[in-house]
Design an enzyme around this catalytic site. Structure first.
Site, short mmCIF file in Angstrom:
data_model
loop_
_atom_site.label_atom_id
_atom_site.label_comp_id
_atom_site.label_asym_id
_atom_site.label_seq_id
_atom_site.Cartn_x
_atom_site.Cartn_y
_atom_site.Cartn_z
N ARG A 121 0.82 -1.24 0.00
CA ARG A 121 0.00 0.00 0.00
C ARG A 121 0.84 1.26 0.00
NH1 ARG A 121 -3.40 -2.84 3.82
NH2 ARG A 121 -5.05 -3.84 2.63
N LYS A 143 3.16 11.91 -10.79
CA LYS A 143 2.27 11.11 -11.65
C LYS A 143 3.01 9.82 -11.99
CE LYS A 143 -0.75 14.38 -14.02
NZ LYS A 143 -1.09 15.00 -15.33
N GLU A 185 9.69 19.80 -23.90
CA GLU A 185 9.04 20.06 -22.60
C GLU A 185 9.67 21.28 -21.93
OE1 GLU A 185 6.39 18.33 -21.72
OE2 GLU A 185 6.53 16.39 -22.72
N LYS A 227 7.57 23.63 -12.64
CA LYS A 227 6.71 22.47 -12.38
C LYS A 227 6.41 22.35 -10.89
CE LYS A 227 5.35 17.90 -13.41
NZ LYS A 227 5.37 16.73 -14.23
N GLU A 237 -4.38 17.85 -10.09
CA GLU A 237 -4.96 18.38 -11.33
C GLU A 237 -6.45 18.65 -11.19
OE1 GLU A 237 -2.96 16.56 -14.70
OE2 GLU A 237 -4.63 17.05 -15.99
N ARG A 242 -2.63 22.56 -12.89
CA ARG A 242 -1.71 21.52 -13.39
C ARG A 242 -2.02 21.18 -14.85
NH1 ARG A 242 0.98 16.42 -10.22
NH2 ARG A 242 2.20 15.74 -12.00
N ASN A 246 -0.16 20.36 -19.72
CA ASN A 246 -0.53 19.55 -20.89
C ASN A 246 -0.53 20.36 -22.18
OD1 ASN A 246 -0.91 17.20 -19.36
ND2 ASN A 246 -2.94 17.91 -18.73
N HIS A 249 -0.35 18.84 -25.65
CA HIS A 249 -0.53 17.39 -25.51
C HIS A 249 -1.80 16.88 -26.20
CE1 HIS A 249 2.77 17.86 -22.77
NE2 HIS A 249 2.78 16.59 -22.44
N HIS A 253 -1.23 14.19 -28.69
CA HIS A 253 -1.73 12.84 -28.44
C HIS A 253 -2.45 12.29 -29.69
CE1 HIS A 253 -3.25 9.47 -26.10
NE2 HIS A 253 -4.38 9.64 -26.76
N HIS A 267 7.09 10.90 -28.25
CA HIS A 267 6.22 11.75 -27.44
C HIS A 267 6.62 13.24 -27.47
CE1 HIS A 267 3.57 12.95 -24.18
NE2 HIS A 267 4.62 13.45 -23.54
P1 NAD Z 1 12.34 6.56 -21.96
O1 NAD Z 1 12.34 6.37 -20.52
O2 NAD Z 1 11.80 5.48 -22.82
O3 NAD Z 1 13.83 6.90 -22.44
C1 NAD Z 1 14.07 7.09 -23.82
C2 NAD Z 1 15.20 6.17 -24.31
O4 NAD Z 1 16.43 6.67 -23.84
C3 NAD Z 1 15.11 4.74 -23.81
O5 NAD Z 1 15.58 3.88 -24.82
C4 NAD Z 1 16.09 4.71 -22.64
O6 NAD Z 1 16.61 3.43 -22.41
C5 NAD Z 1 17.15 5.65 -23.14
N1 NAD Z 1 17.90 6.36 -22.12
C6 NAD Z 1 17.42 6.97 -21.01
N2 NAD Z 1 18.40 7.66 -20.40
C7 NAD Z 1 19.52 7.45 -21.12
C8 NAD Z 1 20.85 7.93 -21.01
N3 NAD Z 1 21.22 8.80 -20.07
N4 NAD Z 1 21.75 7.50 -21.90
C9 NAD Z 1 21.40 6.66 -22.92
N5 NAD Z 1 20.14 6.21 -23.10
C10 NAD Z 1 19.22 6.61 -22.21
O7 NAD Z 1 11.56 7.89 -22.41
P2 NAD Z 1 11.32 9.33 -21.76
O8 NAD Z 1 11.16 10.23 -22.91
O9 NAD Z 1 12.32 9.64 -20.72
O10 NAD Z 1 9.93 9.14 -21.00
C11 NAD Z 1 8.76 8.88 -21.71
C12 NAD Z 1 7.73 8.39 -20.74
O11 NAD Z 1 7.51 9.39 -19.75
C13 NAD Z 1 6.37 8.10 -21.35
O12 NAD Z 1 5.93 6.85 -20.92
C14 NAD Z 1 5.46 9.20 -20.82
O13 NAD Z 1 4.13 8.77 -20.68
C15 NAD Z 1 6.11 9.48 -19.50
N6 NAD Z 1 5.85 10.82 -18.96
C16 NAD Z 1 5.44 10.90 -17.66
C17 NAD Z 1 5.21 12.14 -17.10
C18 NAD Z 1 4.83 12.22 -15.67
O14 NAD Z 1 4.50 13.32 -15.20
N7 NAD Z 1 4.89 11.14 -14.94
C19 NAD Z 1 5.40 13.31 -17.84
C20 NAD Z 1 5.84 13.18 -19.16
C21 NAD Z 1 6.05 11.93 -19.72
N1 GLY Z 2 3.36 16.05 -17.34
C1 GLY Z 2 2.13 16.57 -16.88
C2 GLY Z 2 1.98 16.58 -15.39
O1 GLY Z 2 2.88 16.18 -14.69
O2 GLY Z 2 0.96 16.97 -14.92
#
Ligand code: NAD
Ligand code: GLY
Length: 369
Positions: A121, A143, A185, A227, A237, A242, A246, A249, A253, A267
């Site tokens: 939990r 998130k 971003e 942020k 949100e 918050r 987006n 987005h 999307h 993305h």
């Molecule tokens: P990712 O985590 O897939 O990383 C992108 C690629 O880079 C992967 O192949 C990874 O292995 C590689 N990588 C990461 N760091 C590296 C480094 N230092 N050196 C070499 N390779 C490296 O993608 P991302 O763009 O970081 O994240 C995308 C995800 O984030 C999506 O799932 C999206 O939904 C999520 N997201 C979440 C929030 C949130 O608020 N939680 C906000 C925006 C996006």
């Molecule tokens: N990336 C959008 C949020 O964190 O709300």
């Protein structure tokens, strides 16, 4: 070192930003660990570049570490790898007061954070973000989620980390395309409510993308501060604040859905083009001046990000893109709130956008010569 406090009521934490932090991660994490062993979740790409120095930093701090290395890529944010991560943590008898460590991009951060939210939990977690997107956005704000057959991020929880360590040097090994995608971003924060930061981006974005560590650290600190301010005021949100995060987005999307959430458009690229479309649609609606919308598109293009819808080679029409938007999580009683702009740094949530007009606007963008 820049230290930014995220003042979430009942769960405040720091984001520390400094070049070289991953090499001293053990010292920073030590006070957050119950015993002498750190549990670290990462992906195969990140492990190949960063496991050795991070593991060495734990040894130096007198901490052993156990590692779960998952496959790299969006597909890892799934029930399968959530179950594997939770089972792995349970097998190591994780307790509620423990902190599991997420070393990676948004995929590893979202998955590990969600595992931490549900195991027993809820236990703690620490974010060591290694992509620019994760450093400026996903590691902060709590998130967490996985994807399901029905769509992206549909199952998750708000669960704040205990600590975030953002090391600009981690970005040296990031593929350039991923770096540019994360930069979208960064631009976003200027467009939301910080026109002077957008001017900074116009002047220094190229330096940042070329590897300048000081420019990276500055952009990360400004982005995280923005942020932090937003999520502290509207953690879940619910207050309309918050939602500003987006920006771009909703259009983005729809484009990701039409291109099958594939490498055709990742993305951050979709967000970049989505912000250009939000600016142009705002201009179309008489809300934003043409020269400002042009500046948005010009900076996105100058950063090597997609700024023209017709450049994607889509064969669909505007109505089809709008149909993807109707599956958005943000739908409220059949209406879709849209982030529009009255100018650079003047974004706002519009709740009365006519989707027919959006479809006609997209038709004209798809045809634009
Ligand atoms: P990712 O985590 O897939 O990383 C992108 C690629 O880079 C992967 O192949 C990874 O292995 C590689 N990588 C990461 N760091 C590296 C480094 N230092 N050196 C070499 N390779 C490296 O993608 P991302 O763009 O970081 O994240 C995308 C995800 O984030 C999506 O799932 C999206 O939904 C999520 N997201 C979440 C929030 C949130 O608020 N939680 C906000 C925006 C996006
Ligand atoms: N990336 C959008 C949020 O964190 O709300």
């Amino acid at each position: 070192m820049a230290v930014i406090s995220v003042a979430i009521a009942g769960a405040p934490y720091d984001v520390r930003i400094e070049a070289g932090l991953l090499r001293s991660a053990g010292t920073h994490c030590r006070p957050f660990l119950r015993g002498n062993t750190a549990l670290v979740v990462t992906d195969a790409h990140v492990a190949s570049q960063w496991r050795a120095p991070v593991e060495a930093s734990f040894v130096e701090a007198g901490i052993a570490s156990e590692w779960l290395e998952l496959p790299a890529g969006e597909a890892t944010k799934s029930w399968q790898y959530l179950a594997q991560t939770v089972d792995w943590l349970l097998a190591r008898e994780i307790e509620r007061k423990d902190n599991v460590i997420a070393l990676g991009g948004g995929v590893i951060g979202d998955l590990t954070g969600f595992a931490a939210a549900v195991v027993k939990r809820g236990c703690g977690f620490i974010q060591l973000p290694t992509t620019l997107l994760a450093q400026v956005d996903s590691s902060v704000g709590g998130k967490t989620a996985i994807n399901t057959a029905q769509g992206k991020n549909l199952v998750g929880a708000f669960h704040q980390p205990s600590l975030v360590l953002a090391d600009p040097l981690a970005l040296d090994t990031l593929p350039p395309r991923e770096l540019r995608a994360g930069y979208a971003e960064v631009i976003k924060y200027g467009l939301i409510d910080d026109p002077l930061f957008f001017v900074w981006c116009e002047a220094h974005g190229a330096q940042l993308l070329a590897g300048d560590h000081a420019a990276r650290a500055h952009a990360i600190a400004v982005s995280v501060a923005a942020k932090a301010r937003i999520v502290a005021a509207d953690e879940k949100e619910t207050a309309g604040l918050r939602a500003l995060l987006n920006l771009g987005h909703t259009f983005g999307h729809a484009l990701e859905a039409e291109t099958g959430f594939s490498d055709r458009l990742i993305h951050g690229e979709a967000v970049a083009l989505g912000m250009v479309l939000a600016a142009r649609f705002s201009e179309d609606q008489g809300l934003m001046q043409g020269h400002e919308a042009h500046r948005v598109a010009a900076h996105v293009a100058a950063s090597g990000l997609p700024a023209e819808l017709r450049g994607l080679g889509l064969t669909c029409d505007g109505e089809r893109l709008v149909s993807h938007m109707l599956h958005d999580k943000k739908m409220e009683s059949g209406r879709l709130p849209f982030l529009l702009m009255r100018g650079i740094g003047k974004s706002f949530l519009a709740k009365d956008v006519d989707l027919g007009q959006v479809a006609r606007f997209l038709d004209s963008e798809l045809r634009a010569a």
